[in-house]
Design a protein around this motif. Structure first.
Motif, mmCIF file in Angstrom:
data_model
loop_
_atom_site.group_PDB
_atom_site.id
_atom_site.type_symbol
_atom_site.label_atom_id
_atom_site.label_comp_id
_atom_site.label_asym_id
_atom_site.label_seq_id
_atom_site.Cartn_x
_atom_site.Cartn_y
_atom_site.Cartn_z
ATOM 1 N N ALA A 397 8.861 16.764 -20.566
ATOM 2 C CA ALA A 397 7.576 17.160 -19.991
ATOM 3 C C ALA A 397 7.721 17.575 -18.530
ATOM 4 O O ALA A 397 6.968 18.428 -18.044
ATOM 5 C CB ALA A 397 6.571 16.017 -20.116
ATOM 6 N N ALA A 398 8.675 16.969 -17.818
ATOM 7 C CA ALA A 398 8.921 17.373 -16.430
ATOM 8 C C ALA A 398 9.443 18.808 -16.377
ATOM 9 O O ALA A 398 9.080 19.590 -15.477
ATOM 10 C CB ALA A 398 9.917 16.420 -15.771
ATOM 11 N N VAL A 399 10.288 19.162 -17.338
ATOM 12 C CA VAL A 399 10.768 20.550 -17.451
ATOM 13 C C VAL A 399 9.596 21.475 -17.762
ATOM 14 O O VAL A 399 9.420 22.528 -17.131
ATOM 15 C CB VAL A 399 11.849 20.645 -18.547
ATOM 16 C CG1 VAL A 399 12.175 22.114 -18.850
ATOM 17 C CG2 VAL A 399 13.104 19.905 -18.118
ATOM 18 N N TYR A 400 8.778 21.086 -18.717
ATOM 19 C CA TYR A 400 7.612 21.880 -19.122
ATOM 20 C C TYR A 400 6.658 22.126 -17.949
ATOM 21 O O TYR A 400 6.085 23.218 -17.813
ATOM 22 C CB TYR A 400 6.894 21.145 -20.257
ATOM 23 C CG TYR A 400 5.580 21.743 -20.680
ATOM 24 C CD1 TYR A 400 5.533 22.856 -21.515
ATOM 25 C CD2 TYR A 400 4.373 21.200 -20.238
ATOM 26 C CE1 TYR A 400 4.321 23.405 -21.910
ATOM 27 C CE2 TYR A 400 3.167 21.737 -20.628
ATOM 28 C CZ TYR A 400 3.139 22.836 -21.463
ATOM 29 O OH TYR A 400 1.933 23.371 -21.840
ATOM 30 N N SER A 401 6.481 21.148 -17.085
ATOM 31 C CA SER A 401 5.524 21.256 -15.979
ATOM 32 C C SER A 401 5.935 22.291 -14.937
ATOM 33 O O SER A 401 5.103 22.719 -14.126
ATOM 34 C CB SER A 401 5.336 19.896 -15.293
ATOM 35 O OG SER A 401 6.482 19.525 -14.544
ATOM 36 N N GLN A 402 7.196 22.710 -14.946
ATOM 37 C CA GLN A 402 7.642 23.692 -13.949
ATOM 38 C C GLN A 402 6.956 25.041 -14.134
ATOM 39 O O GLN A 402 6.852 25.831 -13.198
ATOM 40 C CB GLN A 402 9.164 23.863 -14.009
ATOM 41 C CG GLN A 402 9.950 22.588 -13.744
ATOM 42 C CD GLN A 402 9.442 21.821 -12.550
ATOM 43 O OE1 GLN A 402 9.332 22.363 -11.437
ATOM 44 N NE2 GLN A 402 9.124 20.546 -12.755
ATOM 45 N N MET A 403 6.469 25.321 -15.334
ATOM 46 C CA MET A 403 5.817 26.610 -15.590
ATOM 47 C C MET A 403 4.545 26.779 -14.765
ATOM 48 O O MET A 403 4.175 27.901 -14.409
ATOM 49 C CB MET A 403 5.483 26.753 -17.077
ATOM 50 C CG MET A 403 6.700 26.946 -17.955
ATOM 51 S SD MET A 403 6.228 27.500 -19.615
ATOM 52 C CE MET A 403 5.212 26.127 -20.152
ATOM 53 N N SER A 404 3.859 25.685 -14.474
ATOM 54 C CA SER A 404 2.626 25.786 -13.692
ATOM 55 C C SER A 404 2.852 25.392 -12.237
ATOM 56 O O SER A 404 1.899 25.370 -11.453
ATOM 57 C CB SER A 404 1.539 24.891 -14.298
ATOM 58 O OG SER A 404 1.955 23.545 -14.329
ATOM 59 N N ASN A 405 4.084 25.114 -11.876
ATOM 60 C CA ASN A 405 4.382 24.717 -10.503
ATOM 61 C C ASN A 405 5.428 25.632 -9.865
ATOM 62 O O ASN A 405 5.100 26.670 -9.314
ATOM 63 C CB ASN A 405 4.852 23.249 -10.478
ATOM 64 C CG ASN A 405 3.726 22.274 -10.774
ATOM 65 O OD1 ASN A 405 2.682 22.335 -10.157
ATOM 66 N ND2 ASN A 405 3.933 21.378 -11.731
ATOM 67 N N LEU A 406 6.678 25.264 -9.973
ATOM 68 C CA LEU A 406 7.727 25.969 -9.239
ATOM 69 C C LEU A 406 7.941 27.395 -9.744
ATOM 70 O O LEU A 406 8.207 28.306 -8.942
ATOM 71 C CB LEU A 406 9.032 25.169 -9.324
ATOM 72 C CG LEU A 406 10.030 25.356 -8.167
ATOM 73 C CD1 LEU A 406 9.343 25.219 -6.818
ATOM 74 C CD2 LEU A 406 11.159 24.342 -8.289
ATOM 75 N N PHE A 407 7.823 27.617 -11.047
ATOM 76 C CA PHE A 407 7.971 28.983 -11.563
ATOM 77 C C PHE A 407 6.937 29.913 -10.929
ATOM 78 O O PHE A 407 7.247 31.048 -10.550
ATOM 79 C CB PHE A 407 7.783 29.006 -13.083
ATOM 80 C CG PHE A 407 8.943 28.449 -13.875
ATOM 81 C CD1 PHE A 407 9.994 27.794 -13.258
ATOM 82 C CD2 PHE A 407 8.972 28.577 -15.251
ATOM 83 C CE1 PHE A 407 11.054 27.275 -13.999
ATOM 84 C CE2 PHE A 407 10.016 28.071 -16.005
ATOM 85 C CZ PHE A 407 11.055 27.409 -15.374
#
Length: 629
Positions: A397-407
């Motif tokens: 889920a931490a990997v998944y959350s990068q789509m709405s943050n760092l990406f």
């Protein structure tokens, strides 16, 4: 509301067999399983038949204990199955359109309207997103204990709609709108922040009653005791996630563009309207739904087992497990639940089911705080066995959350032009994650499963644990690709000395981010859908909303983990006057190191998962569902 605090379910006695059995002797047609039209007659169970009422045989009813909204047994031909699902899937599609239409671009809203720094915006968004996946524990508890899934969805949807409306107002009314324009002359008042965050956390509360219940409520429409319907349930979870991503597709393309180029007020107003449509879609299908009666507080039953186990600390668990206490009926004593077979793990808790001489000699009912049934003990064991599997979903889920943050933040410093005039918003690139899911769901359901079934012999192609493991592997590669793309972007930034200007756009197309989005989408199809099915299927019957909520908390904790990692990395890498990995000027940072960190953590997480998955034993249910008579 009934006397015991449950909403919408009648306590009128009925059974699918016994209550109608007395009349079968005088009704030859009915005893043969046929139906007929009859004149007025006496009440049968909870049914008072009229002149034109149809008389049903046992086979016409569901056998999993499901009912209509009024507490009557569900008729297979008139309720549930795929005929009820379009309204549930339509609700989920519209609700997800509302959620992603607001959340996809929230990092940009924080930075451009409230003038948050990149790290602060990432943490604020991660914390709010995390809360959206913690509140399902509240909704799930109420659904399993008192309200039932239907009424929980309705009530919390209204709260959600109020929050969306307030958010639209906060972005539209001049006195409530943040005064910042492109990060200049920012003077955000406490009242403006207060209204904004109040609306966000009302939405977080509202989504807490919807997320854990809609998927479980949809699965409730398929009778587990009917093999034909049971096969359809597995397919339902695939198409449920497909509907989520149809909503997300519209949100990440059309709505994000409107927010950036037309206005935030309209951009938030459309999701509010979508939420209203979601409520209407759900209510329209009411007469077709099958309902499972709430089983009482699952937390109380769990605590009772723990207390009873410690009260009998010195008792020895018998070698013959049939000596442990269980009711003799074919039904469980727990409302809406089947009996669970005994398992030879976590044997300490079997002490709660040891029937001592004082228990046997006790006159009247024995307190469940002293003596529990095997089924009640196995409920606790089931939850404990799920926890290690649950924990391995946090890093994913931490990997998944990068789509709405760092990406998204990295996309702002890349070339986001399509031709001389059109600019694609950075947050809109999540459309490729959505397209990936939309592509992979039918491929998985129609091609991969039948092919895998030929080799594995498993009805679903892969076991649920195998499916989730494949997704974990794919997520590792998504972070590797993200790191490689960022290395290339930083090389170009250094070559042109863009590290001196945090507003400088690197002449590298934002579309280089597509592979990392696409890989995360593929990972979702395996891991997230696998989790939905696994936690519903392995949950005790009367705890399904709670276990669905438990699976969703991995997304919350993944967001919190991402926020924590950003904080730790920032604290360590900014020592001695260094810029750090994720500075406000991303051209002078090392976000690639952060992606490598997540890739390493994901690899370690996968190795741990292999050990846990090999240890896990699937649930075994026996007997019939208990319904109050």
């Amino acid at each position: 509301m009934t006397a015991n605090g449950e909403i919408g379910f009648s306590n009128t006695p009925f059974t699918n067999k016994g209550d109608m059995a007395d009349d079968d002797h005088d009704n030859p047609a009915r005893s043969r399983g046929e139906t007929q039209e009859k004149r007025p007659r006496k009440t049968i169970g909870c049914f008072s038949t009229s002149k034109t009422s149809r008389v049903y045989s046992d086979d016409d009813y569901t056998q999993d204990g499901s009912m209509d909204l009024h507490g009557n047994p569900s008729v297979k031909s008139k309720t549930g199955n795929w005929k009820a699902c379009p309204f549930i899937l339509g609700n989920e599609c519209s609700e997800r359109l509302a959620y992603y239409g607001m959340s996809s671009n929230m990092s940009v809203y924080f930075t451009t309207k409230f003038h948050f720094g990149n790290a602060a915006a990432t943490k604020a968004n991660s914390n709010w997103s995390g809360t959206c996946y913690i509140t399902p524990l509240i909704g799930a508890f109420l659904a399993d204990s008192y309200l039932g899934r239907y009424w929980t969805i309705v009530i919390f949807s209204i709260v959600y709609f109020v929050g969306m409306t307030l958010l639209t107002i906060s972005a539209s009314v001049p006195k409530l709108k943040p005064p910042c324009k492109d990060g200049v002359d920012c003077h955000v008042s406490t009242a403006q922040l207060g209204v904004f965050f109040l609306s966000l956390y009302l939405i977080a509360l509202g989504t807490g009653g919807i997320k854990p219940c809609v998927s479980s409520f949809g699965a409730d429409q398929f009778d587990e005791t009917d093999e034909a319907e049971k096969k359809k349930k597995s397919s339902f979870f695939n198409w449920f996630y497909f509907s989520i991503n149809i909503g997300a597709l519209v949100a990440s393309s059309v709505l994000v563009y409107i927010q950036v180029h037309v206005g935030w007020g309209i951009g938030f107003g459309i999701p509010a309207v979508a939420m209203g449509i979601a409520i209407c879609s759900f209510l329209i299908g009411t007469r077709l739904y099958r309902h499972q009666k709430p089983g009482g507080s699952p937390l109380t039953r769990i605590v009772q087992v723990i207390v009873a186990s410690f009260r009998k600390w010195n008792e020895k668990v018998p070698e013959e497990k049939s000596l442990l206490y269980e009711v003799q009926d074919n039904e469980s004593v727990i409302e809406g639940s089947r009996k669970l077979a005994h398992t030879d793990t976590l044997l300490f808790f079997d002490k709660a089911a040891i029937e001592t001489p004082s228990d046997k000699n006790h006159s009247g009912p024995i307190s469940p705080w002293r003596l529990c049934t095997v089924t009640q003990v196995e409920e606790l064991k089931s939850i404990i066995r799920l926890l290690p599997i649950w924990a391995t979903g946090i890093v994913f889920a931490a990997v998944y959350s990068q789509m709405s943050n760092l990406f998204v933040l990295l996309g702002l410093v890349m070339n986001y032009h399509m031709g001389p005039h059109f600019e694609i918003p950075s947050a809109s690139l999540s459309i490729f994650d959505t397209l990936s899911v939309i592509l992979w769901v039918p491929i998985y359901d129609r091609l991969i499963v039948p092919t895998a079934r030929k080799y594995t012999g498993h009805q679903r192609g892969f076991t649920q644990l195998q499916r989730m493991g494949i997704g974990l592997v794919i997520s590792i590669f998504s972070m590797v690709v993200a790191a490689i793309v960022e290395i290339k972007r930083l090389d170009m930034a250094k070559e042109h000395k863009f590290y001196k200007n945090d507003k400088q756009i690197v002449d590298m197309s934002i579309f280089w981010q597509i592979p990392q989005y696409f890989l995360i989408g593929a990972a979702e199809v395996f891991t997230f859908i696998g989790q939905l099915e696994f936690f519903y299927d392995q949950a005790p019957d009367a705890m399904r909303s709670l276990c669905s909520a438990l699976s969703l908390t991995t997304v919350a904790l993944g967001s919190y983990l991402s926020s924590l990692l950003v904080t730790i990395v920032g604290s360590i890498t900014t020592r001695h006057g260094k810029k750090g990995w994720i500075p406000d000027n991303l051209n002078d940072g090392h976000a690639d190191y952060f992606f490598w960190l997540l890739a390493i953590l994901s690899f370690i997480n996968f190795l741990v998962y292999l050990v846990i998955a090999n240890w896990y034993r699937y649930k075994r249910a026996t007997g019939e569902v208990h319904i109050t008579k």
